[in-house]
Design a protein around this motif. Structure first.
Motif, PDB file in Angstrom:
ATOM      1  N   ALA A 386       0.678  -1.435  -0.071  1.00  0.00           N
ATOM      2  CA  ALA A 386       0.182   0.181  -0.012  1.00  0.00           C
ATOM      3  C   ALA A 386       1.190   1.469  -0.071  1.00  0.00           C
ATOM      4  N   PHE A 387       2.165   1.100   0.717  1.00  0.00           N
ATOM      5  CA  PHE A 387       2.919   2.473   0.894  1.00  0.00           C
ATOM      6  C   PHE A 387       3.578   2.301  -0.625  1.00  0.00           C
ATOM      7  N   GLY A 388       3.873   1.716  -1.154  1.00  0.00           N
ATOM      8  CA  GLY A 388       3.995   1.672  -3.113  1.00  0.00           C
ATOM      9  C   GLY A 388       3.248   2.388  -3.607  1.00  0.00           C
ATOM     10  N   PHE A 389       2.205   1.552  -3.856  1.00  0.00           N
ATOM     11  CA  PHE A 389       1.474   1.959  -4.468  1.00  0.00           C
ATOM     12  C   PHE A 389       1.150   3.668  -4.611  1.00  0.00           C
ATOM     13  N   VAL A 390       0.974   3.928  -3.142  1.00  0.00           N
ATOM     14  CA  VAL A 390       0.472   5.408  -2.875  1.00  0.00           C
ATOM     15  C   VAL A 390       1.666   6.030  -3.152  1.00  0.00           C
ATOM     16  N   SER A 391       2.943   5.910  -3.422  1.00  0.00           N
ATOM     17  CA  SER A 391       3.914   6.670  -3.315  1.00  0.00           C
ATOM     18  C   SER A 391       3.935   6.520  -5.147  1.00  0.00           C
ATOM     19  N   ASP A 392       3.561   4.949  -5.904  1.00  0.00           N
ATOM     20  CA  ASP A 392       3.484   5.878  -7.083  1.00  0.00           C
ATOM     21  C   ASP A 392       2.398   6.107  -7.502  1.00  0.00           C
ATOM     22  N   ILE A 393       1.301   6.215  -7.181  1.00  0.00           N
ATOM     23  CA  ILE A 393      -0.003   6.902  -7.554  1.00  0.00           C
ATOM     24  C   ILE A 393       0.092   8.404  -7.601  1.00  0.00           C
ATOM     25  N   THR A 394       0.837   8.991  -6.756  1.00  0.00           N
ATOM     26  CA  THR A 394       1.527  10.438  -5.448  1.00  0.00           C
ATOM     27  C   THR A 394       2.306  10.850  -6.479  1.00  0.00           C
ATOM     28  N   HIS A 395       3.701  10.404  -7.325  1.00  0.00           N
ATOM     29  CA  HIS A 395       5.249  10.405  -7.542  1.00  0.00           C
ATOM     30  C   HIS A 395       5.376  11.204  -5.761  1.00  0.00           C
ATOM     31  N   SER A 396       5.324  10.790  -4.936  1.00  0.00           N
ATOM     32  CA  SER A 396       6.282  11.254  -3.799  1.00  0.00           C
ATOM     33  C   SER A 396       5.834   9.881  -2.564  1.00  0.00           C
ATOM     34  N   ILE A 397       7.060  10.109  -2.476  1.00  0.00           N
ATOM     35  CA  ILE A 397       6.947   8.564  -1.519  1.00  0.00           C
ATOM     36  C   ILE A 397       6.799   9.098   0.396  1.00  0.00           C
ATOM     37  N   GLN A 398       6.865  10.970   0.399  1.00  0.00           N
ATOM     38  CA  GLN A 398       6.879  11.531   1.341  1.00  0.00           C
ATOM     39  C   GLN A 398       5.018  10.973   1.951  1.00  0.00           C
ATOM     40  N   LEU A 399       4.093  11.326   0.581  1.00  0.00           N
ATOM     41  CA  LEU A 399       3.156  11.419   0.492  1.00  0.00           C
ATOM     42  C   LEU A 399       2.360   9.904   0.935  1.00  0.00           C
ATOM     43  N   ALA A 400       3.205   9.102   0.632  1.00  0.00           N
ATOM     44  CA  ALA A 400       3.195   7.543   1.265  1.00  0.00           C
ATOM     45  C   ALA A 400       3.415   7.702   2.841  1.00  0.00           C
ATOM     46  N   TYR A 401       3.697   8.300   2.990  1.00  0.00           N
ATOM     47  CA  TYR A 401       3.458   8.370   5.136  1.00  0.00           C
ATOM     48  C   TYR A 401       2.640   8.130   5.235  1.00  0.00           C
ATOM     49  N   VAL A 402       1.663   8.854   4.361  1.00  0.00           N
ATOM     50  CA  VAL A 402      -0.602   8.566   4.850  1.00  0.00           C
ATOM     51  C   VAL A 402      -0.203   7.012   6.066  1.00  0.00           C
ATOM     52  N   VAL A 403       0.468   5.919   4.931  1.00  0.00           N
ATOM     53  CA  VAL A 403       0.177   4.650   5.550  1.00  0.00           C
ATOM     54  C   VAL A 403       0.567   4.449   6.961  1.00  0.00           C
ATOM     55  N   PRO A 404       1.618   5.141   7.204  1.00  0.00           N
ATOM     56  CA  PRO A 404       2.277   4.751   8.708  1.00  0.00           C
ATOM     57  C   PRO A 404       1.434   5.464   9.752  1.00  0.00           C
ATOM     58  N   LEU A 405       0.924   6.561   9.066  1.00  0.00           N
ATOM     59  CA  LEU A 405      -0.380   7.503  10.252  1.00  0.00           C
ATOM     60  C   LEU A 405      -0.707   6.784  10.153  1.00  0.00           C
ATOM     61  N   ALA A 406      -1.767   5.839   9.169  1.00  0.00           N
ATOM     62  CA  ALA A 406      -3.365   4.878   9.849  1.00  0.00           C
ATOM     63  C   ALA A 406      -2.885   3.983  10.468  1.00  0.00           C
ATOM     64  N   CYS A 407      -1.962   3.446  10.200  1.00  0.00           N
ATOM     65  CA  CYS A 407      -0.919   2.190  11.383  1.00  0.00           C
ATOM     66  C   CYS A 407      -1.277   2.490  12.695  1.00  0.00           C
TER      67      CYS A 407
END
Length: 439
Positions: A386-407
């Protein structure tokens, strides 16, 4: 039967602590193996990610058998079996390197992880057992602190032993196919020495456990497992799942482990993208920054539990990690890196604390409850996707930290429920099913 002497309990706890260090060490060699094997076998990123998959799937497969083995054979025999698989898997790195077959490496990692599953399923509740009940969570965090110490040491040592300096990519391209294959095979062989030593050390520790006498929880006649009669696996699982703290701990552990793997596995890519660090510099921050923060957080958290209830501390730490995840998403430069290191510090107590609070008061359900909580480690195989998917679709690995945030918000929910339970009941032992007996 009487409780074990303080001296023997300390020796047993010391031996258990060595296990926490060893499985932490081998786990934190995986980030070194991924780039090493990717180059040696010319793998895609997806193919290289199978290293993590082979490890975390083993936890899902072996956790319930581990609980059943504890119920039938006891903690000591389960630990010895886990060490045996751990050692065999380590030695399989030799034929894997000799044959230069990636599938053999994956098989070796899977066998190691099966052994680690047995060890973790047995050692976590057993560490909570050895001592005063009211200090169970603190004691488990102390043992897990050495797991964190291994997280700091393994990347630094492993990089120097495994990541040998071979031909550059340009030089490899200039070679003939046979010469290129030979050069890559020679690089792959660098794992043989470290894993040979690791395997021999593991077998030596298994021999020590074979000869020492450890206390086992004594079962009453009406409980599953008494007089050789065990409830069916499905019944045992159902009873454990019906225990609300175990059920909540499984959910929380799934999300926590997923967050931890996201933070550690993607750190180098994150630091390179968000702060412009080279991969070498990012790796140094991973070892000296995240690794040291993790072990420091474990020791600091263990000390803090002398004064703060574990559930309350877990709640505060989870909310801090959630806040730092937001900072990571929107800050820039080294502030992002500092925020992630802060996350690592505060998330360090989460695994053992969730585990201990989950099995607290579980009684006869402790073994299968431990297995279910260990099974939740499979979150480390799924949530990074899920982290990688968010990073890919947003083109930002920083925004993928929404996954750890939810966790971390899920962990906060678990801590809040555990805190409410503590307010309504006096602290009890993680194992309340009798005295201890010698085996």
């Amino acid at each position: 039967m009487t409780l074990p002497t303080a001296r023997r309990s300390r020796f047993a706890f010391t031996m258990l602590t060595s296990l926490f260090f060893l499985w932490g060490f081998v786990h934190n060699l995986d980030p070194i193996l991924i780039p090493h094997l990717r180059r040696s076998f010319s793998l895609t990123v997806l193919q290289a990610a199978l290293v993590d998959s082979a490890v975390y799937i083993a936890y899902f497969v072996m956790a319930l058998p581990a609980g059943l083995l504890i119920r039938r054979a006891g903690y000591r025999c389960t630990i010895i079996a886990g060490l045996g698989l751990f050692g065999i898997g380590s030695l399989l790195f030799l034929p894997a390197a000799d044959t230069h077959r990636y599938t053999v490496f994956l098989a070796a990692l899977f066998i190691i992880a099966c052994g680690l599953t047995l060890l973790e399923t047995a050692a976590n509740p057993y560490a909570a057992l050895l001592g005063r009940p009211e200090r169970a969570t603190q004691r488990l965090n102390l043992a897990q602190s050495f797991n964190g110490l291994a997280a700091a040491i393994a990347p630094i040592v492993g990089a120097r032993l495994i990541l040998v300096q071979g031909p550059t990519d340009q030089q490899l391209q200039a070679m003939t196919a046979s010469a290129r294959q030979a050069a890559l095979a020679a690089e792959a062989a660098s794992v043989k020495g470290p894993y040979l030593v690791l395997g021999l050390v593991i077998f030596a520790i298994a021999i020590v456990f074979w000869f020492i006498r450890l206390p086992e929880p004594e079962r009453k006649g009406g409980e599953p497992g008494a007089d050789g009669a065990a409830a069916s696996a499905s019944t045992a699982i159902g009873l454990a799942w019906a225990h609300a703290p175990i059920r909540r701990a499984v959910i929380a552990q799934f999300f926590y482990v997923g967050a931890q793997v996201c933070v550690f596995s993607f750190f180098i890519l994150f630091a390179a993208s968000a702060a412009g660090l080279s991969h070498i510099a990012a790796a140094d921050y991973l070892g000296w920054g995240c690794g040291v923060a993790f072990v420091a957080g474990r020791f600091a958290g263990t000390c803090a539990m002398k004064y703060v209830a574990p559930a309350r501390l877990l709640l505060g730490y989870a909310l801090i990690c959630a806040l730092l995840s937001v900072v990571t998403m929107f800050a820039s430069g080294m502030a992002c890196v500092a925020a992630v290191i802060g996350i690592v510090f505060f998330m360090s107590i989460m695994f053992p604390t969730i585990f201990s609070l989950g099995i607290q008061g579980a009684g006869a359900n402790t073994e299968m409850g431990s297995s279910l909580i260990i099974m939740a480690i499979v979150g480390g195989a799924l949530l990074p996707l899920a982290f990688g998917f968010v990073s890919d679709i947003t083109h930002s690995i920083q925004l993928a930290y929404v996954v750890p945030l939810a966790c971390f918000l899920v962990v906060a929910w678990f801590a809040r429920t555990a805190l409410a339970r503590e307010r309504n009941a006096a602290p009890v032992s993680p194992l309340t099913n009798g005295a201890l007996k010698r085996v």
